[in-house]
Design an enzyme around this catalytic site. Sequence first.
Site, PDB file in Angstrom:
ATOM      1  CG  ASP B 329      -2.185  -0.942   0.882  1.00 27.36           C
ATOM      2  OD1 ASP B 329      -2.349  -1.362  -0.272  1.00 27.36           O
ATOM      3  OD2 ASP B 329      -2.941  -1.242   1.822  1.00 27.36           O
ATOM      4  CG  MET B 338      -3.387   6.178  -0.864  1.00 31.30           C
ATOM      5  SD  MET B 338      -4.657   6.360  -2.153  1.00 31.30           S
ATOM      6  CE  MET B 338      -3.723   5.872  -3.621  1.00 31.30           C
ATOM      7  CE1 TYR B 413      -9.317  -4.206   5.892  1.00 33.43           C
ATOM      8  CE2 TYR B 413      -7.271  -3.183   6.592  1.00 33.43           C
ATOM      9  CZ  TYR B 413      -8.287  -4.105   6.786  1.00 33.43           C
ATOM     10  OH  TYR B 413      -8.267  -4.904   7.899  1.00 33.43           O
ATOM     11  CG  HIS B 463      -6.482 -10.281   3.972  1.00 30.40           C
ATOM     12  ND1 HIS B 463      -7.816 -10.603   4.180  1.00 30.40           N
ATOM     13  CD2 HIS B 463      -6.291  -9.129   4.666  1.00 30.40           C
ATOM     14  CE1 HIS B 463      -8.398  -9.689   4.935  1.00 30.40           C
ATOM     15  NE2 HIS B 463      -7.490  -8.782   5.255  1.00 30.40           N
TER      16      HIS B 463
END
Lengths: 660, 660
Positions: B329, B338, B413, B463
């Site tokens: 990420d 982000m 997420y 995950h």
Amino acid sequence: MSTEVVSDTPASRLTKAVPAHPLAPLSETELTSAAAIIKASWPAHTDLHFKVVTLQEPPKAEVVPYLEAEHNGTQLPSVSRRAFINYYIRNTNKFHEAIVDLQSGRVLHNVLLGPFVHANGDGEEIVRIEKIALEDAGVKDAIAKLELPEGTVVISDPWIYGSDGVNDEDRLYQCFLYMRDPLNSSEADSNHYALPLPISPVITTETMKVIRIDTLPTGPDNTIKPLGKWPIFPANEYIPEHQTLRTDLKPLNVVQPEGASFSVSQEGTSNVLQWQKWKFRVGFNQREGMVLYDVRYDNRSLFYRLSLSDMNIPYADPRHPFHKKSAFDLGDAGAGIMANNLKLGCDCLGSIYYLDAVLSDDKGGVVPMENCVCIHEQDAGIGWKHTNYRTGRAAVARSRELVLQSIITVSNYEYILAFIFNQAGEVDYEIRATGILSTQPIDEGVEVPFGTVVHPGVLAVHHQHIFSLRVDPFLEGQNNRLVYDEAFAMPRSDFNPHGTGYYVKETVVEQSGGYDIDYDNNRTFKIQNVNKRNPVNGKPVAYKIQAPPFQKILSDKDSFNYKRAEFSDHNIYVVKYRDDELYAGGKYTNQSRGGTGVRAWADRKENVKDDDFVLYIQAGINHVPRIEDFPVMPCEILKIHMKPVNFFDKAKSGTGRTTE
Amino acid sequence: MSTEVVSDTPASRLTKAVPAHPLAPLSETELTSAAAIIKASWPAHTDLHFKVVTLQEPPKAEVVPYLEAEHNGTQLPSVSRRAFINYYIRNTNKFHEAIVDLQSGRVLHNVLLGPFVHANGDGEEIVRIEKIALEDAGVKDAIAKLELPEGTVVISDPWIYGSDGVNDEDRLYQCFLYMRDPLNSSEADSNHYALPLPISPVITTETMKVIRIDTLPTGPDNTIKPLGKWPIFPANEYIPEHQTLRTDLKPLNVVQPEGASFSVSQEGTSNVLQWQKWKFRVGFNQREGMVLYDVRYDNRSLFYRLSLSDMNIPYADPRHPFHKKSAFDLGDAGAGIMANNLKLGCDCLGSIYYLDAVLSDDKGGVVPMENCVCIHEQDAGIGWKHTNYRTGRAAVARSRELVLQSIITVSNYEYILAFIFNQAGEVDYEIRATGILSTQPIDEGVEVPFGTVVHPGVLAVHHQHIFSLRVDPFLEGQNNRLVYDEAFAMPRSDFNPHGTGYYVKETVVEQSGGYDIDYDNNRTFKIQNVNKRNPVNGKPVAYKIQAPPFQKILSDKDSFNYKRAEFSDHNIYVVKYRDDELYAGGKYTNQSRGGTGVRAWADRKENVKDDDFVLYIQAGINHVPRIEDFPVMPCEILKIHMKPVNFFDKAKSGTGRTTE
């Protein structure tokens, strides 16, 4: 090993009809009645030294129908009120265990225990032992050899003796001596742990006399040097008037203008707590302190009983007499009786509700325990958040928690113990370890691999803290399963051609025993009820256990330390439920020898699958002291989490969203 | 592998003398200047697609003397301001890396990268990809086969493609399609993750066209069924207007009537934060978000630089195309770009101070990042307590913490990322994982061992989240040591006759490499400076690292997942410091192939003893989804602690007592 001395004296004049909840702690009247019934069973003027008078919890087989009736609003069955009592004939080693029926006044059980079965210490006794140590002529002679400064005040810290199999059949106290800062001898709150002395008297509780005076090793080995002029190092105080206090911290106040969101219904000595969808009953006893019963969420049962079962603190120094330092702070002392009055020290923020309790004293009377549990809410940061990046809209909810806290002082050390409930259906047990290290003298310039010099002349020995949380689950029914999930890599195949797949495998624990968390496999234990299925995915409802890693007990398997700390060698013990099995280290831990606790129960290798079982979940710290831990250590925090897994569905809104 | 295309065009008209701190993020002027310098190095009208324009941090050898001069108040040396730039020639795969000098305007470095080197995604591009996927005729045909209800709104979630070595040389996006609740199609905040569709278009960034449309497996195996009428399951919304909100929670307000106890000095784009004895400089960049520099306590240096380095999230489903889901990420997207605007969502309590930042856009302009970091204090419960049982006097101090927080949304997420400082000299890095699970369709009645059905028709695949915290220590000097302590039982001997003794052994890490925490031995890593000794006990000053256990990456060692996630297989990596090595998964993670990150650096097997080294500390979650995690999961919290060990002494009051 024990002799039945059950008395049939009805002693009915002392008995009252008590319409208490079966799980309510004994009331003041019940406590004194119970003691009086036992006193009446002995010849007049027999001096009894009561160690514990507490609720004898009714058999689960009686309580469960009661709770069902309570929740269904049907006719409550009658459940007997009984008291459990431990006592000595004062100044003897005759240690008894008794059960009395409070309605009838009958003594149902009254046995002389032993040999090798000893009671916990109690406050009165500890204060007497302190004095006896200091008033003993031999001890005074030993202290004189140290040539301490004029006016020095020596302090005696009695320690539970521990077991090594060497002349420890009698119940003994080992006292460690310290001095107050000689420049400030009148300061009753001087930190004497900064000035340890090398003299250690041993006292027997049978005669309450000093039977031996040990000289402590202060060098790198076990050489004992003759007592002589003692070097005086500087003090190291923790009380605020000896500090330069910070002045740059501005106030942070928690304000609850409408008060707290929980309610407490007091039913005699029992308190029923409701908060959000949570509901449970709070008890308090001499040994475990807080006990939670009949824990429910949205009227779905989760736990029959939750409590700290015991803790063990073995020390690393193998030299006599330090090798016997291996405390069981619940079994040897009691988390209830050692609980702080939480109004005397600004311990919480916000709208606080305090619970009181009443415990027994050594004479058959009562000790009021005011404000021994505090209840408050706290904000725990963001509970959940999602931002839709396409619209920029954020949805966020903070996490509110309900905290039931009790703080115990066991001589030098403090434990801050809390059950924490949140809005996502989670229950945490939090332990904060703080207080003052148990210290001993060390010669200047000496280093040892089993301790840290935290102040000139002061050694803080490495030690383990191993806690055992007792969890008696009732996950929508009495019969549950313990399972564990593990994640494994899939082997390469046509299905997994790139070696990226993994899967989770569930294993059912069939038999009572000690089990370990394998963090490398993400091994996660869950309490399950296979007869209750999640309506969305059909999986059994479950609660998972997240416990932090800890080093298991280091004392070797043949040692008394290992044999006694029966919970110290596994992350989780699971045993089939039996009434009266509550304490992981055995009922009587003081100078115990093992074989009466959870390891022994697990060794029965009973079925626990789809059965009524109890878990003992361990957490711990191997405390290698730092300078920063002295004189008072900043809290070291441990948390055991229990979290719902496929227990809720969206319709029941189990994740507890409060949203924007 | 790369071609130097350094330009010598001075472009001086764009340059300004910038008297910024060497560690200050690029200002708006610097960002646009840097882009303009690069644009000017190309023929006019060349359309450049900027991926990153950010501070090229100066060599440590230049910064350290600067910091020394800054703290000593002596003449500051001159340190060049440089920008690091990544860009494409738009709509080509020509990916470049450049460095420009902002004073001179000179391009110092400008190379074409590749093959197999690809840029991160950016916001503009992701929005374009979403549209392209939905506007493609083939995708429309595929959707038509599903016979969705009239007016259904389909949503496309572009995913970084991942690597499997199969036709992934080009930079691609794999889109996953979902639909809004067809009964509420106009709701832009409908939780489309509750309604996944089985169609997945693949788009190449070179032509920005759909090159392939994958049909997803929805059964227990890798069978692909032909598209046909799609079953419509109920929605599962998270927005508050679709919930029955709790009404029984009373307000809990945090009030700081005198304001916060910290101060922030803004120096251009750089912010210097002071709180209690803490002082450090806060930066913010596209990739790492918050970066802390020159962290000091009481003017004693602790860390040169602290930041989250990267994270990896590999998924367990081995079936095409899911096996490629393995996000980085930070490297693939960027924790800075982000970051949420924290004023848009009541994220904190008390007196909050927000930091702004400015980042680059895709055209050589800037993106203002308002309120991307929030700073506040919080109460963390009791900091320490001791009650003298002899006098009943309690001394207690609450623990105040300083929190620097940033929250990132990466598509579905959220991560709540925080550095937390306390009064005991401790630094925590806290990660809260929340947001919405990445979901995929599953047929009714099917169960798979690699995921959980969290809603009818919705599979949430297991995950791992593996985070890598980069710690560049400067513990009272640039040369430190990494050591670890372990506790071992002493063998029985005359010294340890009862088998109770244990000792702690320290081992020095000599060489760069990956190391693991052994919880069974209480193995505890410490950063030490052997040239600075504690005045009380003579031990080297140190900070210890407490990191929670996590399951290492499950993808096998030959997989691309494993090769790429170079930090995922050990608790701690230690490498010798080199300028420009910042990112544990390598500088370019998008469709990377490994060999450029921390595992490769560690393999140089360089000396790290009493040298300048960098640590990468990993923490992680193996997320086995529960119903309770959907639609938005309650925060799962991880903490890495760094705590002083024999760093302070009582005289310096390092334990931060505020007392009663």
